[in-house]
Design a protein around this motif. Structure first.
Motif, mmCIF file in Angstrom:
data_model
loop_
_atom_site.group_PDB
_atom_site.id
_atom_site.type_symbol
_atom_site.label_atom_id
_atom_site.label_comp_id
_atom_site.label_asym_id
_atom_site.label_seq_id
_atom_site.Cartn_x
_atom_site.Cartn_y
_atom_site.Cartn_z
ATOM 1 N N GLY A 1 37.420 38.986 32.872
ATOM 2 C CA GLY A 1 38.647 38.565 33.532
ATOM 3 C C GLY A 1 38.473 38.489 35.030
ATOM 4 N N GLY A 2 39.591 38.668 35.750
ATOM 5 C CA GLY A 2 39.538 38.619 37.208
ATOM 6 C C GLY A 2 39.531 37.194 37.731
ATOM 7 N N GLY A 3 39.752 37.054 39.034
ATOM 8 C CA GLY A 3 39.762 35.755 39.684
ATOM 9 C C GLY A 3 39.128 35.853 41.054
ATOM 10 N N VAL A 4 38.925 34.696 41.690
ATOM 11 C CA VAL A 4 38.256 34.693 42.998
ATOM 12 C C VAL A 4 39.078 35.424 44.050
ATOM 13 N N ASP A 5 40.403 35.535 43.852
ATOM 14 C CA ASP A 5 41.227 36.252 44.825
ATOM 15 C C ASP A 5 40.917 37.744 44.855
ATOM 16 N N GLU A 6 40.232 38.242 43.803
ATOM 17 C CA GLU A 6 39.842 39.651 43.769
ATOM 18 C C GLU A 6 38.333 39.813 43.935
ATOM 19 N N ALA A 7 37.670 38.797 44.459
ATOM 20 C CA ALA A 7 36.225 38.865 44.673
ATOM 21 C C ALA A 7 35.874 39.986 45.642
ATOM 22 N N GLU B 1 29.146 43.544 35.315
ATOM 23 C CA GLU B 1 29.687 42.809 34.175
ATOM 24 C C GLU B 1 31.199 42.743 34.358
ATOM 25 N N LEU B 2 31.761 41.538 34.557
ATOM 26 C CA LEU B 2 33.186 41.368 34.798
ATOM 27 C C LEU B 2 33.856 40.665 33.637
ATOM 28 N N ARG C 1 30.603 34.695 40.804
ATOM 29 C CA ARG C 1 29.885 35.146 39.607
ATOM 30 C C ARG C 1 28.421 35.442 39.946
ATOM 31 N N ARG C 2 27.819 34.592 40.777
ATOM 32 C CA ARG C 2 26.431 34.801 41.184
ATOM 33 C C ARG C 2 26.307 36.109 41.978
ATOM 34 N N TYR C 3 27.264 36.350 42.860
ATOM 35 C CA TYR C 3 27.275 37.561 43.677
ATOM 36 C C TYR C 3 27.385 38.807 42.795
ATOM 37 N N LEU C 4 28.235 38.723 41.776
ATOM 38 C CA LEU C 4 28.396 39.855 40.854
ATOM 39 C C LEU C 4 27.118 40.097 40.050
#
Length: 467
Positions: A426-432, A423-424, A414-417
């Motif tokens: 949904g999504g998960g760390v597997d799609e970082a 602005e994200l 989230r910090r990286y985004l």
């Protein structure tokens, strides 16, 4: 309705004890077979027992026929590996290369190529391109048949994104659905002609798939599928889009054929494995001859799934264009996870499978996405023969989903985004973004395959979950 046959009835016909009896009885419960009279059912089973080889590619009876035959004394032998083109080898893991080399040993293989975004998959690696002789390999097409990219370019400036973030965010939430449970309800659905296609009735396997297709129409899958607002930067003044050089608001979507495509892939892969016994390392590359009934049915079902995937994208873009109150200046759409009948430079007609690879024939337009924090590229194919007129379908994974979940923390992602002003929803760390390769390095590895017309930089991203 015919009197229900039982196991003893089949034993009296001569069916051996074992799996074949159970499979036959289960098939007779299918709606269109239950309509047969008692005598017709017995005659069908007698013929099946006497001639199981004739039924090995039959949609209803292939599994039963295979069970009636003795186990194969040997597998279909693999041939000497044929050469293939490799692009961006330094970015491709050895497991993907090993899978490609196995595919190049199939007796039906004619040519192949591996794209720089390649990584390990089932059967053919993702990023693999395989040309075969009169044969189609369901797992070389992939489970998400006809997975596509679709881009709409709007005559609005990039500042529109900055000024209306919350409004655009709400548009995505209101007009997109992801996964199996989050679908449009009655009264929200849009109709589409693809749901009236004859294949849903003419192909026995598809007769009970129409309801699911109708339920999921206009929605997107989970995993790496997305719908996002971003900035389109047109760079080439000679582009075929008819859009002047400059920056515009864009809408990009990535998704496929939902449950319909997955069902088709799994069903016909099982049929292929029944009739095409390969060594264990190649078993997911089992093929169907296009001269067989099953091969022809898969081909028709695959094309239906591809058209269904396109219909889903059209509805997504239609909904959001209406919510935005704008008509797009231009659209670009392309798909992967598909097979095409094409001719090589030699003139030979082949079946070209592109599993996670973008068609890049001369003059063909497409989109190659990056990640949430990296641009995608609007491209024009150059028709390069060594790549079988193909290019990458994205940046490609640098980490598996499992590894990404193990090594990346949600707070860090989230910090990286936030650092990249994304602005994200949904999504998960597997799609970082960190789980993907460097798209710029991937594009540099295929500069002979495509010309870049422009870029798309994400800003507001919607994926499964989050609301």
């Amino acid at each position: 309705m015919a009197q229900q046959l039982r196991g003893n009835d089949l034993r009296q016909l001569g069916f051996p004890e074992g799996r074949a009896i159970g499979l036959a009885l289960a098939q007779l419960q299918r709606k269109h077979l239950k309509k047969l009279s008692h005598t017709e059912q017995l005659m069908l089973l007698q013929n099946l027992l006497a001639n199981p080889n004739d039924y090995l590619t039959h949609l209803d009876w292939s599994h039963t026929a295979a069970a009636l035959l003795p186990p194969p004394s040997r597998h279909i032998a693999l041939a000497e590996r044929k050469p293939y083109a490799l692009f961006g080898a330094e970015y491709i893991d050895q497991s993907a290369i090993h899978q490609m080399e196995t595919a190049m040993k199939l007796p039906v293989t004619v040519a192949g190529a591996l794209m720089p975004d390649a990584h390990h998959g089932y059967g053919l690696p993702i990023g693999g391109v395989l040309a075969t002789d009169n044969a189609v390999i369901p797992y070389a097409v992939g489970v998400d048949i006809g997975c596509r990219m679709a881009l709409s370019v709007f005559a609005l400036p990039p500042k529109h994104l900055e000024q209306r973030v919350q409004e655009l965010r709400k548009m995505l939430v209101d007009n997109t659905r992801f996964g199996n449970r989050d679908v449009f309800r009655h009264g929200q659905k849009l109709d589409h002609a693809v749901l009236d296609r004859a294949e849903f009735q003419e192909i026995g396997f598809l007769r009970n798939k129409l309801d699911t297709a109708a339920t999921q129409i206009g929605s997107s899958g989970g995993g790496n599928h997305f719908v996002e607002w971003g900035v389109v930067d047109i760079l080439d003044p000679t582009n075929e889009l008819g859009v002047p050089v400059g920056q515009y608001l864009g809408l990009l979507s990535h998704s496929g054929s939902r449950g319909l495509g997955a069902s088709i892939a799994n069903h016909y892969t099982k049929l292929a494995k029944d009739v095409c016994q390969l060594p264990s390392e190649a078993q997911h590359l089992a093929w169907l001859s296009l001269e067989s009934e099953a091969g022809q049915e898969y081909w028709a079902a695959m094309n239906l799934a591809g058209d269904y995937a396109s219909a889903c994208h059209h509805q997504i873009h239609q909904r959001l264009a209406k919510a935005l109150g704008e008509r797009p200046l231009a659209k670009v759409e392309n798909h992967h996870n598909f097979a095409w009948k094409e001719r090589l430079a030699t003139g030979q007609e082949v079946v070209v499978h592109r599993k996670g690879a973008t068609p890049a024939g001369a003059g063909v337009l497409g989109i190659i996405p990056g990640s949430m924090t990296a641009p995608g590229f609007i491209v024009r194919g150059r028709g390069e023969a060594t790549s079988l007129a193909s290019a990458s379908h994205g940046a490609g994974r640098a980490m598996s989903r499992t590894r990404a979940k193990q090594e990346l923390g949600e707070a860090d992602v989230r910090r990286y985004l936030q650092q990249h002003h994304i602005e994200l929803i949904g999504g998960g760390v597997d799609e970082a973004p960190q789980a993907y390769k460097d798209i710029h390095a991937v594009m540099a590895s295929q500069h002979d395959l495509v010309d870049v017309l422009g870029t798309f930089t994400p800003r507001i991203v919607r994926m499964e979950g989050g609301v």
